[in-house]
Design a protein around this motif. Structure first.
Motif: not given
Length: 198
Positions: A102-111
């Motif tokens: 849901s977070r619009e500001q999220l650019r990328c997830v570091f797994v």
């Protein structure tokens, strides 16, 4: 990118508590005890920004840190908790999933993936879920200084081979060590470029 400032913003027990923001966010997540807090401290060049614990599952809220007054580092609870109840696990997974989708500001997830061990089902399942939800992510193989010679490359190859069964294009892959600070430059460069992108 030079880290000039890094400050704690807040800890949120659920997605509804995450404050509104108009700056880019980059989230860090991984299985419990993967070395997430150590990596965050290494990237920000601070010893105690994120609390390091020998007990898996220490991070149990969404923790936000403002970096260089220009982007937010989001420390998410790990998945695969060994020491907490099933109901608590489900609660964490629910609000983490809500944030990620849901977070619009999220650019990328570091797994974050432990480079010392062969591919784990939980890690692969989480990556597959991110792809199904069209959430951008990169892989960071941690603790490379503690792996046996040739072990990192072998485990990365096995992980990407497993991903190729359901993934047409692989994500970016980084290697990092909180102890030696290897990988810091490439990771910060990626964040810098992604934060600038529109």
């Amino acid at each position: 990118m030079n880290i000039k400032s890094a400050e704690f913003i807040t800890s949120c027990p659920d997605y509804e508590s995450v404050p509104d923001s108009d700056i880019p966010e980059f989230a860090f997540i991984g299985r419990s005890n993967v070395g997430k807090s150590s990596l965050i401290n290494m990237l920000t060049n601070q010893k105690d920004l994120a609390i390091v614990s020998s007990k898996p599952g220490r991070t149990q809220m969404i923790n936000l840190f403002l970096i260089n007054d220009s982007w937010t580092l989001v420390d998410l609870p790990g998945y695969g908790f060994a020491k907490i109840s099933k109901s608590k696990q489900e609660e964490f997974h629910e609000f983490v999933s809500e944030y990620l989708t849901s977070r619009e500001q999220l650019r990328c997830v570091f797994v974050l993936i432990d480079s010392k061990i062969p591919p784990q089902k939980l890690d692969l399942e989480f990556c597959q879920w991110l792809m199904e939800c069209s959430i951008p992510f990169v892989l960071v193989f941690t603790k490379t200084d503690r792996a046996k010679k040739g072990g990192v490359e072998k485990n990365i190859a096995a992980f990407t081979e497993a991903m190729s069964e359901w993934c047409d294009g692989l994500p970016r892959i980084y290697q990092a060590s909180a102890k030696t600070a290897s990988g810091r430059g490439p990771l910060l460069h990626f964040i810098d470029q992604a934060a600038r992108a529109r």
